[in-house]
Design a protein around this motif. Structure first.
Motif, PDB file in Angstrom:
ATOM      1  N   GLY A  13       0.788  -1.227   0.000  1.00  7.75           N
ATOM      2  CA  GLY A  13       0.000   0.000   0.000  1.00  7.75           C
ATOM      3  C   GLY A  13       0.814   1.267   0.000  1.00  7.75           C
ATOM      4  N   ASN A  14       2.104   1.189  -0.414  1.00  7.99           N
ATOM      5  CA  ASN A  14       2.872   2.431  -0.475  1.00  7.99           C
ATOM      6  C   ASN A  14       2.331   3.360  -1.561  1.00  7.99           C
ATOM      7  N   ILE A  15       1.576   2.808  -2.496  1.00  3.42           N
ATOM      8  CA  ILE A  15       0.805   3.594  -3.460  1.00  3.42           C
ATOM      9  C   ILE A  15      -0.586   2.992  -3.554  1.00  3.42           C
ATOM     10  N   GLY A  16      -1.586   3.851  -3.620  1.00  2.00           N
ATOM     11  CA  GLY A  16      -2.950   3.393  -3.802  1.00  2.00           C
ATOM     12  C   GLY A  16      -3.732   4.369  -4.658  1.00  2.00           C
ATOM     13  N   LEU A  17      -4.820   3.900  -5.224  1.00  2.00           N
ATOM     14  CA  LEU A  17      -5.686   4.736  -6.054  1.00  2.00           C
ATOM     15  C   LEU A  17      -7.136   4.434  -5.723  1.00  2.00           C
ATOM     16  N   GLY A  18      -7.912   5.498  -5.574  1.00  2.00           N
ATOM     17  CA  GLY A  18      -9.329   5.339  -5.302  1.00  2.00           C
ATOM     18  C   GLY A  18     -10.121   6.499  -5.862  1.00  2.00           C
ATOM     19  N   PRO A  19     -11.431   6.466  -5.703  1.00  2.00           N
ATOM     20  CA  PRO A  19     -12.281   7.541  -6.218  1.00  2.00           C
ATOM     21  C   PRO A  19     -12.255   8.754  -5.303  1.00  2.00           C
ATOM     22  N   ASN A  20     -12.304   9.921  -5.900  1.00  2.00           N
ATOM     23  CA  ASN A  20     -12.473  11.141  -5.113  1.00  2.00           C
ATOM     24  C   ASN A  20     -13.952  11.398  -4.860  1.00  2.00           C
ATOM     25  N   ASP A  21     -14.767  11.108  -5.866  1.00  2.94           N
ATOM     26  CA  ASP A  21     -16.203  11.303  -5.724  1.00  2.94           C
ATOM     27  C   ASP A  21     -16.806  10.157  -4.909  1.00  2.94           C
ATOM     28  N   VAL A  22     -17.831  10.474  -4.145  1.00  2.58           N
ATOM     29  CA  VAL A  22     -18.506   9.455  -3.341  1.00  2.58           C
ATOM     30  C   VAL A  22     -19.158   8.432  -4.263  1.00  2.58           C
ATOM     31  N   GLN A  23     -18.873   7.159  -4.023  1.00  6.28           N
ATOM     32  CA  GLN A  23     -19.412   6.069  -4.830  1.00  6.28           C
ATOM     33  C   GLN A  23     -20.747   5.586  -4.274  1.00  6.28           C
ATOM     34  N   PRO A  24     -21.472   4.777  -5.061  1.00  8.44           N
ATOM     35  CA  PRO A  24     -22.773   4.293  -4.583  1.00  8.44           C
ATOM     36  C   PRO A  24     -22.709   3.619  -3.219  1.00  8.44           C
ATOM     37  N   GLY A  25     -21.611   2.926  -2.941  1.00  9.91           N
ATOM     38  CA  GLY A  25     -21.467   2.286  -1.641  1.00  9.91           C
ATOM     39  C   GLY A  25     -20.891   3.197  -0.580  1.00  9.91           C
ATOM     40  N   GLY A  26     -20.619   4.461  -0.958  1.00  8.50           N
ATOM     41  CA  GLY A  26     -20.073   5.427  -0.018  1.00  8.50           C
ATOM     42  C   GLY A  26     -18.567   5.531  -0.039  1.00  8.50           C
ATOM     43  N   GLU A  27     -17.889   4.627  -0.801  1.00  5.26           N
ATOM     44  CA  GLU A  27     -16.431   4.606  -0.775  1.00  5.26           C
ATOM     45  C   GLU A  27     -15.835   5.831  -1.459  1.00  5.26           C
ATOM     46  N   HIS A  28     -14.884   6.471  -0.795  1.00  9.83           N
ATOM     47  CA  HIS A  28     -14.113   7.564  -1.391  1.00  9.83           C
ATOM     48  C   HIS A  28     -13.002   8.009  -0.454  1.00  9.83           C
ATOM     49  N   THR A  29     -12.721   7.216   0.552  1.00  8.46           N
ATOM     50  CA  THR A  29     -11.733   7.620   1.555  1.00  8.46           C
ATOM     51  C   THR A  29     -10.558   6.653   1.648  1.00  8.46           C
ATOM     52  N   TRP A  30     -10.471   5.691   0.737  1.00 11.22           N
ATOM     53  CA  TRP A  30      -9.376   4.731   0.772  1.00 11.22           C
ATOM     54  C   TRP A  30      -9.093   4.255  -0.652  1.00 11.22           C
ATOM     55  N   SER A  31      -8.028   3.496  -0.807  1.00  8.64           N
ATOM     56  CA  SER A  31      -7.575   3.090  -2.151  1.00  8.64           C
ATOM     57  C   SER A  31      -8.395   1.904  -2.664  1.00  8.64           C
ATOM     58  N   GLN A  32      -9.625   2.183  -3.020  1.00 14.76           N
ATOM     59  CA  GLN A  32     -10.578   1.155  -3.425  1.00 14.76           C
ATOM     60  C   GLN A  32     -10.178   0.470  -4.730  1.00 14.76           C
ATOM     61  N   TRP A  33      -9.542   1.223  -5.651  1.00 17.27           N
ATOM     62  CA  TRP A  33      -9.300   0.691  -6.988  1.00 17.27           C
ATOM     63  C   TRP A  33      -7.960  -0.026  -7.144  1.00 17.27           C
ATOM     64  N   PHE A  34      -6.970   0.395  -6.375  1.00 19.37           N
ATOM     65  CA  PHE A  34      -5.642  -0.220  -6.517  1.00 19.37           C
ATOM     66  C   PHE A  34      -4.838  -0.004  -5.244  1.00 19.37           C
TER      67      PHE A  34
END
Length: 314
Positions: A153-174
């Protein structure tokens, strides 16, 4: 293609010269902006708090005749900001009551610029001395940081916009592995934070390494997912001023981050090159730093970076 360019350039130069010399002034007039004005509103200012409510936020408005765009130099060591409408809000983060010389530059046809300056007194009560001390080792000290290359997790990628499940505060995508195979070129980077006796903080990256992920690389026309140097990222070099401001993103609020943003002057960044010079602190200790930043090429992307004081290459 080169031949075409060299043929066209003299023609273009001749055209511009002719246009500028046209006695009738019908084509190519160069007009300096006139009647430039700048006003401001310090957020929260009232009779009891004439210099603001402590947030350091100031709203600026500028107007001028024959203007194409405006640029602001806020006099606090942060980057010059382009504001085509003349309206911009800036946050001054130096703690206490400070005087800043703010300059607005109005650009007109032909690039002619007219400037106007004024001094303003702004009060900021925001302070995160603990974060400053963690980064630097305390007043009068310096501390070297490295990528947490040996940690997942030294690098991660996630959404900035709030997703349908509420996710936008962690590296959901990578989320990277330790010593991620396509990022090995960046793990030699070293970073120094220094705090002077009077509490001012500076930053310098000791290695000319700018890892440039695909989306941002494509936006500036270079190879992506690899490391570049100052030829691609000229703001790598030099000592940068560091300021701290309150984080106000949805991710900070919803993710219960620390609430502090690190701001680098002069285009500074910590190796991860996405055109951003402000990073939100998620967590910080004496030996670890976990941050979040947006991608200038696509603000829907949020990157997560982990650093540490232990050199993973030892």
């Amino acid at each position: 293609m080169k031949n075409i360019k060299y043929i066209l350039m003299p023609f273009l130069s001749l055209f511009l010269l002719t246009a500028c010399q046209d006695d009738d002034g019908e084509i190519g007039d160069i007009i300096a902006p006139g009647n430039i004005t700048m006003s401001y509103e310090i957020v929260g200012a009232d009779a009891n708090n004439p210099n603001g409510d402590g947030t350091g936020l100031v709203k600026f408005t500028s107007t001028a005749d024959n203007v194409i765009t405006f640029r602001y130099d806020f006099g606090d060591g942060t980057d010059v900001v382009v504001a085509p409408s003349g309206n911009v809000t800036h946050q001054f983060s130096l703690t206490g009551l400070n005087t800043y010389s703010v300059t607005v530059m109005a650009s007109g046809i032909g690039g002619i610029t007219t400037t106007s300056s004024m001094n303003i007194d702004v009060f900021s009560s925001f302070e995160d001395q603990e974060a400053k001390d963690f980064l630097t080792g305390g007043s009068g000290n310096s501390k070297i940081w490295y990528w947490a290359a040996d940690k997942p997790g030294n690098i991660g990628l996630g959404p900035n916009d709030v997703q349908p499940g509420g996710e936008h505060t962690w590296s959901q995508w990578f989320t990277s592995n330790a010593w991620h195979s396509d990022k090995l070129c960046m793990y030699d980077a070293e970073f120094v934070f220094t705090q002077s006796a009077d509490g001012k903080v500076t930053f310098e990256q000791l290695t000319d390494i700018a890892y440039t992920p695909g989306d941002y690389a494509a936006s500036i026309g270079v190879a992506g997912d690899t490391c570049h140097g100052t030829d691609v990222a000229p703001t790598l070099d030099g000592v940068k001023n560091v300021s701290f401001s309150p984080s106000n993103s949805n991710a900070t609020v919803d993710g219960e981050y620390r609430g502090t943003t690190i701001n680098f002057s002069d285009g500074g960044f910590m190796c991860w090159y996405v055109g951003i010079s402000s990073i939100e602190i998620i967590e910080i200790t004496e030996n670890t730093l976990f941050v979040r930043m947006l991608d200038a090429s696509n603000p829907a992307l949020a990157w997560y970076c982990k650093y540490q004081t232990d050199n993973p290459n030892d």
